[in-house]
Design a protein around this motif. Structure first.
Motif, PDB file in Angstrom:
ATOM      1  N   GLY A  65       0.844  -1.193   0.000  1.00  0.00           N
ATOM      2  CA  GLY A  65       0.000   0.000   0.000  1.00  0.00           C
ATOM      3  C   GLY A  65       0.874   1.236   0.000  1.00  0.00           C
ATOM      4  N   GLY A 100      -7.887  -3.973  -0.895  1.00  0.00           N
ATOM      5  CA  GLY A 100      -7.703  -3.491  -2.258  1.00  0.00           C
ATOM      6  C   GLY A 100      -7.543  -1.996  -2.346  1.00  0.00           C
ATOM      7  N   THR A 102      -7.179   1.325  -5.641  1.00  0.00           N
ATOM      8  CA  THR A 102      -6.624   1.565  -6.971  1.00  0.00           C
ATOM      9  C   THR A 102      -5.097   1.555  -6.922  1.00  0.00           C
ATOM     10  OG1 THR A 102      -6.709   3.955  -6.603  1.00  0.00           O
ATOM     11  CG2 THR A 102      -8.630   2.939  -7.645  1.00  0.00           C
ATOM     12  N   LEU A 103      -4.489   1.137  -8.013  1.00  0.00           N
ATOM     13  CA  LEU A 103      -3.032   1.146  -8.089  1.00  0.00           C
ATOM     14  C   LEU A 103      -2.514   2.580  -8.194  1.00  0.00           C
ATOM     15  CD1 LEU A 103      -2.321  -1.823 -10.521  1.00  0.00           C
ATOM     16  CD2 LEU A 103      -1.922  -1.765  -8.050  1.00  0.00           C
ATOM     17  N   ARG A 140      -1.392  -0.229  -3.666  1.00  0.00           N
ATOM     18  CA  ARG A 140      -2.776   0.233  -3.605  1.00  0.00           C
ATOM     19  C   ARG A 140      -2.865   1.504  -2.756  1.00  0.00           C
ATOM     20  NH1 ARG A 140      -5.705  -2.721  -7.411  1.00  0.00           N
ATOM     21  NH2 ARG A 140      -4.692  -4.774  -7.572  1.00  0.00           N
ATOM     22  N   ALA A 143      -4.476   1.707   1.082  1.00  0.00           N
ATOM     23  CA  ALA A 143      -4.905   0.399   1.567  1.00  0.00           C
ATOM     24  C   ALA A 143      -4.598   0.239   3.054  1.00  0.00           C
ATOM     25  CB  ALA A 143      -4.212  -0.705   0.769  1.00  0.00           C
TER      26      ALA A 143
END
Length: 418
Positions: A65, A100, A102-103, A140, A143
């Motif tokens: 993250g 999860g 978004t990247l 992520r 995260a």
């Protein structure tokens, strides 16, 4: 001298090759002299669409993250802009994550656009040839911190002179996937571009018109001092996090109290490596440090360090060719190792190592070997990750390793230098 990529001491054409060599000698930035004489690039002129590039996936057991944060140090004026009464920084936290999201992009949108306009062309890559803004990390955004990782040893990362914090992502993500909290730092007004919240971009200060050896020496000393204060302030903030006190903006779930302020390392490339050494010497909170092919600026060059230290070197960067390496090594009295990477160049210890070969495959005029040498990029990154990870595991976690006792058949390009 402005490190438009990888902390390479690229100097304006007017400064000429002599100034470039001097900058490299003083800062240990293994100057890529080609940059100062490159014509305006037309690489990519025939490309039908921008080239997509990717970073290698981290190899540790945890997903990663990340979160970017703005920090403001009101205890001091900005060391590079006298009229500004405080120091403003951007940092990113990289950590083992659960869940999860978004990247994260490799570069923030405005920073990517500025890199495309100003930093890529000196590499021989024309504006618009590469889709820099489309490149994603493996982390992520925001995260939750993985609770199974327990308390997180901390590593502070600083890039090469003029380089943005993003240029160490491939190595940083891997450390985070191994269970470390890695904090990357942009040094405002020195880094080529820094994007702050609210779509605000701050570019590096212009370099002096005449880059004489004396001017270059002073400039690097000024940058090193500013960086050292930046890193100590950032470490203060991480210590606050470790004690459950919030900092900056919104934190990911589980971050308060997650850092282990009793286990701290420093990691830097080029000038960042020199600052990592000085920080380790000056700040008792730092237990061990790694220098990625940087020579030494300031007192640490002659006084060395007493705590564990690892030095990674490009093929032609030696103690015989770099006086500050020799004096630093002689003065350092703690656990120490030097590793030389056959076929590696200065930029091999940055994200240029995995990225430039992908670009050069489609734009063959890009002078690949000048920036990342001839070492296989995948093997280079695998070796860097293995040795840096093992070093911090040994000295921050007490995890034994035989990797530093002699040659390893898995990494034949790496030599242990006595």
């Amino acid at each position: 001298m402005r490190a438009r990529a990888a902390g390479s001491s690229a100097v304006p054409k007017a400064a000429g090759k002599v100034a470039g060599r001097v900058a490299g000698r003083v800062a240990g930035l293994a100057v890529l002299v080609l940059v100062v004489s490159l014509p305006a690039s037309n690489a990519g002129a025939d490309a039908a669409s921008p080239i997509g590039v990717s970073l290698p996936a981290p190899g540790g057991p945890y997903p990663v993250g990340t979160v970017a944060m703005r920090l403001v140090d009101r205890s001091r004026p900005d060391p590079l802009v006298a009229a500004k009464p405080y120091r403003e920084l951007m940092i990113s936290l990289w950590y083992p994550a659960a869940g999860g999201g978004t990247l994260a992009p490799h570069m923030a949108p405005l920073a990517a656009a500025d890199w495309d306009r100003h930093s890529a062309p000196p590499l021989g890559i024309a504006q618009g040839a590469v889709a820099w803004a489309a490149t994603r990390t493996h982390a992520r955004v925001g995260a939750r911190v993985e609770p199974r990782a327990g308390k997180l040893p901390v590593v502070l990362f600083s890039s090469g002179d003029g380089g943005p914090r993003t240029l160490g992502t491939a190595l940083v993500e891997d450390l985070a996937s191994r269970g470390y909290l890695v904090v990357t730092v942009d040094h405002t007004y020195e880094a080529d571009q820094v994007e702050f919240p609210g779509r605000r971009l701050v570019r590096a200060l212009p370099l002096p018109a005449k880059l004489t050896p004396k001017v270059i020496t002073k400039l690097l000393a000024d940058h090193a001092r500013a960086r050292l204060a930046d890193m100590r302030y950032v470490l203060d903030q991480v210590t606050a996090l470790a004690h459950g006190r919030p900092i900056g903006g919104e934190l990911p779930e589980g971050m308060l109290g997650a850092p282990d302020a009793a286990r701290v390392g420093a990691l830097g490339q080029s000038l960042g490596g020199s600052v990592a050494a000085q920080l380790t010497r000056d700040d008792a909170r730092v237990d061990a440090a790694v220098n990625l092919d940087g020579s030494y600026v300031g007192l640490v060059a002659t006084r060395g360090v007493t705590r564990p230290f690892l030095q990674l070197a490009a093929e032609t960067h030696t103690r015989d060719s770099e006086p500050s390496w020799k004096s630093f090594w002689r003065a350092s009295t703690g656990w120490k190792r030097e590793l030389r990477f056959k076929g590696a160049a200065h930029g091999s210890f940055t994200d240029l190592q995995p990225l430039l070969p992908q670009i050069a495959a489609k734009l063959p005029k890009v002078p690949l070997a000048d920036y990342v040498g001839t070492i296989d990029p995948g093997r280079s990154m695998a070796a860097q990750r293995a040795y840096v990870g093992a070093f911090f595991d040994l000295h921050l976690r007490g995890k034994p390793t035989r990797l530093f006792e002699g040659p390893d058949n898995r990494f034949p390009e790496v030599s242990l230098i006595p």
